[in-house]
Design an enzyme around this catalytic site. Structure first.
Site, PDB file in Angstrom:
ATOM      1  NE  ARG A 122      -4.086  -1.891   2.016  1.00  0.00           N
ATOM      2  CZ  ARG A 122      -4.050  -2.954   2.827  1.00  0.00           C
ATOM      3  NH1 ARG A 122      -3.118  -3.035   3.748  1.00  0.00           N
ATOM      4  NH2 ARG A 122      -4.938  -3.901   2.699  1.00  0.00           N
ATOM      5  CE  LYS A 144      -1.785  13.985 -14.377  1.00  0.00           C
ATOM      6  NZ  LYS A 144      -2.173  14.627 -15.657  1.00  0.00           N
ATOM      7  CD  GLU A 186       5.400  17.627 -22.450  1.00  0.00           C
ATOM      8  OE1 GLU A 186       4.764  18.528 -21.880  1.00  0.00           O
ATOM      9  OE2 GLU A 186       4.844  16.621 -22.949  1.00  0.00           O
ATOM     10  CE  LYS A 230       3.944  17.826 -13.882  1.00  0.00           C
ATOM     11  NZ  LYS A 230       3.917  16.689 -14.750  1.00  0.00           N
ATOM     12  CD  GLU A 240      -5.226  16.724 -15.329  1.00  0.00           C
ATOM     13  OE1 GLU A 240      -4.130  16.171 -15.173  1.00  0.00           O
ATOM     14  OE2 GLU A 240      -5.900  16.638 -16.357  1.00  0.00           O
ATOM     15  NE  ARG A 244      -0.748  17.183 -12.649  1.00  0.00           N
ATOM     16  CZ  ARG A 244      -0.049  16.345 -11.902  1.00  0.00           C
ATOM     17  NH1 ARG A 244      -0.253  16.256 -10.611  1.00  0.00           N
ATOM     18  NH2 ARG A 244       0.871  15.576 -12.452  1.00  0.00           N
ATOM     19  CG  ASN A 248      -3.630  17.752 -19.844  1.00  0.00           C
ATOM     20  OD1 ASN A 248      -2.636  17.065 -19.604  1.00  0.00           O
ATOM     21  ND2 ASN A 248      -4.727  17.701 -19.100  1.00  0.00           N
ATOM     22  CG  HIS A 251      -0.404  16.898 -23.752  1.00  0.00           C
ATOM     23  ND1 HIS A 251       0.322  18.071 -23.740  1.00  0.00           N
ATOM     24  CD2 HIS A 251       0.407  15.951 -23.202  1.00  0.00           C
ATOM     25  CE1 HIS A 251       1.512  17.836 -23.197  1.00  0.00           C
ATOM     26  NE2 HIS A 251       1.597  16.568 -22.867  1.00  0.00           N
ATOM     27  CG  HIS A 255      -2.931  12.427 -25.789  1.00  0.00           C
ATOM     28  ND1 HIS A 255      -3.493  12.760 -24.590  1.00  0.00           N
ATOM     29  CD2 HIS A 255      -1.631  12.173 -25.534  1.00  0.00           C
ATOM     30  CE1 HIS A 255      -2.561  12.728 -23.648  1.00  0.00           C
ATOM     31  NE2 HIS A 255      -1.429  12.376 -24.200  1.00  0.00           N
ATOM     32  CG  HIS A 268       4.236  12.490 -25.268  1.00  0.00           C
ATOM     33  ND1 HIS A 268       2.858  12.420 -25.333  1.00  0.00           N
ATOM     34  CD2 HIS A 268       4.518  13.439 -24.337  1.00  0.00           C
ATOM     35  CE1 HIS A 268       2.342  13.279 -24.469  1.00  0.00           C
ATOM     36  NE2 HIS A 268       3.327  13.906 -23.848  1.00  0.00           N
TER      37      HIS A 268
HETATM   38  N1  GLY Z   1       1.929  15.667 -17.783  1.00  0.00           N
HETATM   39  C1  GLY Z   1       0.860  16.449 -17.280  1.00  0.00           C
HETATM   40  C2  GLY Z   1       0.713  16.383 -15.795  1.00  0.00           C
HETATM   41  O1  GLY Z   1       1.569  15.870 -15.114  1.00  0.00           O
HETATM   42  O2  GLY Z   1      -0.286  16.814 -15.273  1.00  0.00           O
END
Ligand code: GLY
Length: 366
Positions: A122, A144, A186, A230, A240, A244, A248, A251, A255, A268
């Site tokens: 956990r 993430k 990025e 960031k 998010e 946040r 994107n 993206h 995507h 990417h």
């Molecule tokens: N790559 C976008 C984020 O980490 O929210």
């Protein structure tokens, strides 16, 4: 020169250390975190061959007991089956709650290791040591983690923050130029949505397409500004729920292009570059942004050796259809991040399919 950037979070804050040569002091950076003795170092064979010995020597010198595990390289191995193998090693070596999983590699290694760390017992300690520009400025920061489902990228995952992110810019010297350029996409993103000063600095240099054209000072600035942007956004909105989403930028169409080309033709960062050009032109069409600013963005993307046209064979109607399956669709409407000036962006779902078609038309391959 080194920079330390805090990521302030309610549950667990941590630092991003940007330290040239820092990999040889990894153990030293981890010591103050009061971690248990056992460390599972997860990497891929190519990265491990270059940097594994340095990392292990530093960890051992700091008193850690190190076990290592290799993940196969490549997005197609970002699966639950690969995670199962990490669990097997964790069990075999009796990793405890106080133990630490260290990810040494690019985004794929980081995402998978983070997910294994989040779920084993956990949650055990996790440290990110990103080795690609893209992972340094984006994937390794913000928690993430996850793996792909056969039906889609990153569908299985968890938000799980590391205890430390250690960035050693010197390891970029061995990064293939195409991967360096992918990371630059990025970086340009942060310039457009957040940091006009960073954008201007990028504009002031002749070439951005290979690391060797970028001075150590500018590289440190690029890394610090990107990580600061960031860290700031993640500190304000970890899961998010709002802000946040601006990360994107580029993206949404990016995507769609990635998935329509089977994740093979463009990487990417290249897809994000194409997506930023399209989003910039959508912002112009909606009178949110000026054509002059959109042109400055396009020039910067070109200077970084990134594409500004759709790949050959990618059909506009297929893109419009693919947008409907994007994770960013809410109540049937596609959400776009659009720039409002260099250094600021907004999120909107008021973009019609017709506007998307109009903008993509001139972006078709010659
Ligand atoms: N790559 C976008 C984020 O980490 O929210």
């Amino acid at each position: 020169m080194k920079s330390v950037i805090p990521v302030e979070l309610p549950q667990q804050s941590y630092e991003i250390a940007i330290a040239p040569g820092g990999l040889s002091h990894l153990g030293h950076w981890m010591q103050p975190l009061k971690l248990g003795q056992k460390v599972l170092l997860v990497s891929n064979p190519m990265i491990f061959k270059r940097y594994g010995e340095t990392a292990i020597a530093s960890l051992t010198a700091a008193g850690f007991q190190v076990i290592s595990h290799m993940l196969p390289a490549g997005e197609r191995y970002k699966t639950l089956a690969s995670i199962q193998k990490v669990y097997d090693v964790a069990l075999e070596h009796r990793l405890e709650r106080s133990s630490t999983l260290v990810a040494l590699g690019g985004g794929v290694v980081g995402d998978m290791s983070g997910f294994a760390a989040a779920t084993w017992l956990r949650g055990i300690n996790f440290v990110q040591v990103p080795t690609s520009l893209l992972a340094m400025v984006d994937a390794a920061i913000g928690g993430k983690t996850g793996v792909n489902h056969p039906q889609g990228k990153n569908l299985i995952g968890a938000f799980y923050q590391p205890r430390l992110v250690l960035i050693d810019p010197q390891v970029l010297a061995t990064l293939p130029p195409r991967e360096f350029r992918a990371g630059m996409a990025e970086v340009i993103k942060y310039g457009v949505i957040w940091d006009a000063e960073l954008f201007a600095q990028l504009e002031s240099v002749d070439r951005l397409d290979q690391q060797r054209y970028i001075s150590a000072d500018l590289l440190q600035t690029i890394l610090s500004c990107s990580c600061l942007a960031k860290a700031h956004v993640v500190s304000k909105d970890e899961k998010e729920a709002g802000l946040r989403a601006i990360l994107n930028y580029g993206h949404t169409i990016g995507h769609a292009v990635e998935s329509l080309t089977g994740y093979r033709i463009v990487n990417h960062g290249e897809a994000v570059a194409i997506g930023m050009v399209a989003a910039g032109q959508i912002a112009v069409a909606l009178s949110l942004w000026t054509q002059a600013e959109s042109d400055r963005q396009r020039l910067l993307i070109q200077k970084a050796g990134l594409p500004t046209q759709l790949p050959a064979g990618v059909n506009i109607e297929a893109i419009v259809a693919a947008l409907q399956t994007d994770k960013k669709v809410e109540a049937g409407r596609v959400r776009f991040v659009l720039p409002t000036q260099i250094g600021a962006a907004t999120v909107t779902d008021q973009v019609s399919a017709e506007t998307i078609r109009q903008v993509l038309q001139p972006m078709q391959a010659d």
